[in-house]
Design an enzyme around this catalytic site. Structure first.
Site, PDB file in Angstrom:
ATOM      1  N   HIS A   1       0.840  -1.030  -0.002  1.00  0.00           N
ATOM      2  CA  HIS A   1      -0.056   0.077   0.171  1.00  0.00           C
ATOM      3  C   HIS A   1       0.811   1.433  -0.105  1.00  0.00           C
ATOM      4  O   HIS A   1       2.161   1.230   0.109  1.00  0.00           O
ATOM      5  CB  HIS A   1      -0.722   0.047   1.378  1.00  0.00           C
ATOM      6  CG  HIS A   1      -0.193  -0.079   2.417  1.00  0.00           C
ATOM      7  ND1 HIS A   1       0.133   1.098   3.385  1.00  0.00           N
ATOM      8  CD2 HIS A   1       0.133  -1.031   3.198  1.00  0.00           C
ATOM      9  CE1 HIS A   1       0.632   0.974   4.206  1.00  0.00           C
ATOM     10  NE2 HIS A   1       0.824  -0.330   4.544  1.00  0.00           N
TER      11      HIS A   1
ATOM     12  N   CYS B   1       2.776  -5.250   6.974  1.00  0.00           N
ATOM     13  CA  CYS B   1       2.479  -4.934   5.477  1.00  0.00           C
ATOM     14  C   CYS B   1       3.524  -4.010   4.747  1.00  0.00           C
ATOM     15  O   CYS B   1       4.445  -3.802   5.522  1.00  0.00           O
ATOM     16  CB  CYS B   1       1.119  -4.113   5.411  1.00  0.00           C
ATOM     17  SG  CYS B   1      -0.368  -5.457   5.555  1.00  0.00           S
TER      18      CYS B   1
END
Length: 535
Positions: free
Chosen positions: A424, A443
């Site tokens: 992301h 992440c």
């Protein structure tokens, strides 16, 4: 180390070769070979090996009615192949090469124990080269399914019959450009390790260009030796760290995960003092990890190298013109896991669904101290209006609305997996300027999300740079499926070679090199082959 801990247990019977009963040795050679093959098939497998080798010898010899496979000429060719294992970052001693060579010189070609041991050594070498020596994070099942496509027994049989043992090795070797370049870098660093490499002195304080550094000449020679300065570069003035040398230091710093400011400090000198033999070992570990990966074939491929904090998006598996960018990965407490997944969709202006671990450890304590925390951070409960008690009890969850404060930024690249790891963007752009970027909860934050979106959406006609730029602007959440999933590899290598052919090194942030060393040591502590590798 106990024998039960050793890898290669399918050949454990050979560890006691000296104790082979006289009746076996007195048998005709085919009968003795059959006896050894049957014993191998009854041995135990181990947890470390990525393959089950128990039937290999019987499968190899049965079609030839257990006749010897090797004569003096073909055995010499096979031993030459095994000695070249060093080029692959493998150790010929693991395959009993020296002992086999001694037996061959003493005229034992044709003896049952020699023949079986050489066959076993070649089979293990081919399998090791194809799938690696120890089981990886990517292949947890035994045996590794890739050995169905590359059967070492069949490859050795065909290669031996055709006089093309090298071809069998070439077919086993990973074909990726990265593997070939790391092999080349390994050869270079092994050559460097044969040369004098005295340590450079550490400065008392950081040295900027034009400053005094008594070992400037030695530093210059080191930068030339490592390829960060051209050999024809003018040498420095005595004891002066010159501007031209700064360029070489910056190249070196960039290749070693340091802040490339050209300033001489302790971290830079420490990296310059790492012996080439240690760098060579890092490259050997990378070759092992590359053997764990499947052949992806043509098409797009995204690789994230965690300790290097780098993302590469490749076209048709080629190093030519890749998309590269910096990333932020999981911290030591929240390591980003290794896995191979498929990117299947994107979300523009996504909600951030807060993981329960972050909710419990981070947000709930803040919420108890500051009742306005959710409003201040654009967060909301699902269902709306849930209490802190509901969140604690799991009756409600928390999410952050799209917008400038959203932790995912303007886009999420989803590759569904049980660990809920994804790529992301991020509003915290300043993090990409740091040299050490293991800062997330697991992440992966990407430096250039627009370029990555264009890469994965490029084959879908309605998407281009302008439409992607528009979708990244604040607005409603938009889900976009990819026409074709894109493979994503979360990889771990502290030594790689970039698209320009430059070796790059990184710190072992998760200690995975050390763990792999332990596994390989356990494995190389045995491969108990009859002709006597290290037992």
């Amino acid at each position: 180390m106990k024998l039960s801990q050793k890898v290669g247990a399918a050949l454990a019977l050979f560890a006691a070769a000296a104790l082979v009963p006289c009746p076996i040795l007195a048998q005709p050679v085919p009968a003795a070979i059959q006896t050894l093959a049957v014993q191998a098939s009854r041995s135990h497998t181990t947890l470390l090996a990525p393959y089950d080798d128990r039937t290999w010898l019987d499968r190899f010899y049965a079609p030839r009615k257990y006749a010897p496979a090797w004569d003096a000429s073909t055995a010499s060719a096979a031993l030459w192949v095994l000695r070249q294992a060093t080029l692959q970052g493998l150790d010929p001693l693991d395959y009993g090469t020296e002992s086999l060579q001694r037996q061959l010189r003493s005229g034992q070609a044709g003896a049952a124990d020699f023949d079986v041991a050489l066959t076993a050594a070649m089979l293990h070498y081919l399998a090791d080269l194809r799938v690696g020596r120890v089981r990886s994070e990517y292949h947890t099942r035994l045996p590794d399914a890739r050995l169905k496509q590359y059967d070492p027994v069949e490859r050795l049989r065909v290669g031996l019959a055709a006089g093309k043992l090298r071809a069998a090795v070439q077919a086993a070797e990973p074909q990726s450009w990265q593997y070939q370049r790391v092999k080349s870098a390994l050869a270079s660093y092994r050559e460097l390790s044969r040369q004098p490499y005295p340590p450079l002195p550490k400065p008392r304080a950081k040295v900027a260009p034009g400053g005094s550094y008594p070992a400037a000449k030695a530093l210059f020679e080191r930068l030339v030796l490592l390829g960060d300065l051209p050999a024809e570069a003018p040498p420095p003035r005595a004891g002066i760290y010159g501007v031209r040398m700064k360029e070489g230091v910056q190249r070196f710093q960039a290749r070693h995960g340091l802040v490339d400011d050209g300033v001489l400090g302790r971290a830079t000198i420490d990296a310059l003092n790492v012996p080439p033999a240690q760098r060579a070992r890092q490259l050997e570990l990378t070759l092992e990890r590359l053997r764990w990966l499947p052949d992806f074939g043509p098409g797009p491929l995204i690789v994230v190298d965690l300790p290097a904090y780098r993302l590469l998006a490749l076209h048709d598996g080629s190093a030519e013109g890749p998309l590269e960018m910096r990333v932020v990965v999981g911290s030591i407490k929240s390591e980003t896991p290794l896995f191979i997944g498929q990117m299947r969709y994107l979300e523009f202006n996504p909600y951030w669904n807060v993981p329960s671990s972050i909710l419990e450890k981070d947000i709930l304590p803040k919420l108890e101290r500051n009742h306005a925390y959710l409003r201040q951070n654009e967060m909301e409960t699902v269902p709306p209006g849930a209490s802190t008690a509901d969140l604690k009890a799991g009756r409600a969850r928390l999410r952050q609305r799209p917008g400038p404060k959203n932790s995912l930024g303007a886009i999420k690249f989803a590759m569904p997996n049980p660990m809920d790891i994804y790529l992301h963007s991020t509003p915290a752009r300043e993090l990409f300027k740091r040299s050490r970027r293991d800062l997330s909860h697991g992440c992966i934050r990407v430096e250039n999300p627009a370029a990555l979106a264009q890469y994965v959406l490029g084959q879908q006609g309605q998407w281009n740079a302008d439409t992607i730029r528009g979708a990244l602007q604040p607005g409603p959440t938009r889900h976009v499926d990819l026409a074709r999933p894109v493979p994503v590899v979360l990889f771990y290598a502290t030594a790689t070679v970039d698209s320009k052919g430059r070796p790059r090194f990184a710190a072992d942030i998760y200690g995975r090199d050390a763990k792999l060393e332990e596994q390989l040591t356990a494995r190389s502590g045995g491969l108990p082959i009859i002709s006597g590798p290290r037992l």
